[in-house]
Design an enzyme around this catalytic site. Structure first.
Site, PDB file in Angstrom:
ATOM      1  N   THR A 119       0.951  -1.049  -0.022  1.00 28.69           N
ATOM      2  CA  THR A 119      -0.116   0.185  -0.037  1.00 28.69           C
ATOM      3  C   THR A 119       0.871   1.307   0.135  1.00 28.69           C
ATOM      4  OG1 THR A 119      -1.547  -1.258   1.046  1.00 28.69           O
ATOM      5  CG2 THR A 119      -1.938   1.254   1.254  1.00 28.69           C
ATOM      6  N   CYS A 168      27.385   8.941   7.228  1.00 27.98           N
ATOM      7  CA  CYS A 168      27.302   7.466   7.187  1.00 27.98           C
ATOM      8  C   CYS A 168      28.809   7.179   7.944  1.00 27.98           C
ATOM      9  CB  CYS A 168      27.045   6.749   6.020  1.00 27.98           C
ATOM     10  SG  CYS A 168      25.671   7.368   5.378  1.00 27.98           S
TER      11      CYS A 168
END
Ligand SMILES: *Cc1c(COP(=O)(O)O)cnc(C)c1O
Length: 383
Positions: A237, A325
């Site tokens: 969805t 990161c």
């Protein structure tokens, strides 16, 4: 007021984007796939969001946008789809300076599936070795994946040219354009790029939503299997509020692009110039003018980036170490190592990344405190 100069890590969601999203948490809660009126309104909103992404990317056809959960999923889908659809081709050509969303998947595929990965190097300014790229492409290349703009230095890659070279070898071409979208003009009609990744939260949209552009006719294999959403290219969805937010962010990015190229660039240049004058010795990393207009990556000789960030943070200024990161780990960034930044400067690199939210006052505040910080820290390190 704290000053935020870490926009390559994430951006503030624009208030207009929040306003566009809110009704989709309340009245417009329908499932876009439902055939009743609740579904139809939502489906209309999703369609409009797709259109606004198409406008930002300059795409020629409908149905070329597939919504994902972000840039990382988009990158993963691109690589795995190409390997699954390119019969007999088991090699990937990429660069040594990609985001971990590409590089760590490439490492994993190499270790577990015997995929051969060519990681093309860069020079001291971060420019791709085009000869090595051309040599690595061949009849076994499934995909070449080269980012549009590097997240750490802002260096821009010649993706249109690289896409044409990949096609000449019969390979698909993907670009991680997460940092480029909204910061430089993009017109995919005039390129041969097959697949492009983007992410909402890097362009003043929400986190957890992104998209893939997949050129009409490009062979495609879903990463997420499920219902018929996204024309069976991505099951599950739809994240409707996220999609609406991404659409609103894309429309704003298109409108504000000229500001990015002028006012935001001028802020970045003012900071670089001030730092060169007041906090030398330092190196401005990346490829001169061939960079994103918002990114300054500055390596301060003989200094520890961690200590500088700590002091900047105390002064209410948020910047980052090379890459969000890589920070936390003490390893110098893979990008700066690939650029062979001299050892004396490698650990002292700080990335300042601007957005349309920043002002001249922000820059002047940094220039007020940074020279004191560098002078203080330099006084504590042995010559
Ligand atoms: C942030 C970023 C990603 C990851 O996007 P997410 O939406 O955070 O998953 C990928 N590539 C580049 C170049 C990025 O800067």
């Amino acid at each position: 007021m704290p000053i935020y100069l870490d926009n390559n890590a994430t951006t503030r969601v624009d208030p207009a984007v929040v306003a566009a999203m809110l009704p989709y948490f309340t009245e417009q809660f329908g499932n876009a796939s439902s055939s009743h009126a609740f579904g139809a309104t939502v489906a209309g909103g999703v369609k409009a969001a797709r259109k606004s992404l198409q406008a930002l990317l300059g795409t020629a056809f409908d149905h070329e946008i597939v919504f994902t959960s972000g840039g990382t999923e988009a990158d993963n889908t691109a690589l795995l789809s190409a390997l699954a659809t390119q019969e007999g081709r088991t090699e990937i050509v990429t660069t040594a300076v990609e985001h971990p969303a590409v590089l760590s998947l490439a490492d994993h595929l190499e270790a577990t599936r015997g995929i051969i990965v060519h990681r093309i190097g860069v020079d001291g300014r971060g420019r791709l070795d085009l000869d090595a790229y051309a040599r690595a492409l061949g009849p076994r290349t499934a995909l070449a994946s080269v980012m549009w703009a590097n997240n750490e230095t802002g260096t821009l890659f010649p993706v249109a040219e690289l896409a044409a070279m990949a096609h000449a070898a019969g390979a698909l071409f993907h670009t991680d354009a997460v940092q480029a979208v909204g910061k430089v003009p993009i017109d995919l009609k005039f390129t041969e790029i097959d697949i492009l990744s983007l992410s909402g939260h890097k362009l003043h949209g929400p986190k957890g939503i992104g998209a893939l552009y997949v050129r009409k006719g490009t062979p495609f294999r879903p990463l997420i299997w499920g219902g018929p959403q996204e024309r069976r290219r991505r099951g599950g969805t739809e994240n409707v509020p996220g999609i609406i937010g991404l659409g609103a962010a894309a429309a704003l990015a298109l409108e504000k692009l000229p500001e990015e190229l002028t006012r935001v660039r001028a802020l970045r240049d003012r900071l670089e110039e001030g730092i060169r004058q007041q906090a030398a010795p330092c190196l401005v990393l990346g490829d001169g003018d061939n960079r994103l207009p918002n990114t300054a990556n500055i390596a301060f000789e003989h200094l520890e980036g961690e200590a500088m960030l700590h002091n900047l943070n105390k002064a209410g200024i948020a910047a980052s170490l090379g890459s969000a990161c890589a920070s936390g780990s003490m390893e110098p960034s893979h990008v700066l190592r690939a650029m062979q930044v001299p050892a004396s400067a490698l650990r002292g690199a700080i990335r300042f990344s601007f957005s349309r939210d920043n002002t001249v006052d922000d820059v002047d505040r940094v220039l007020q405190v940074l020279p004191e910080i560098t002078a203080k820290l330099r006084a504590t390190v042995p010559a």
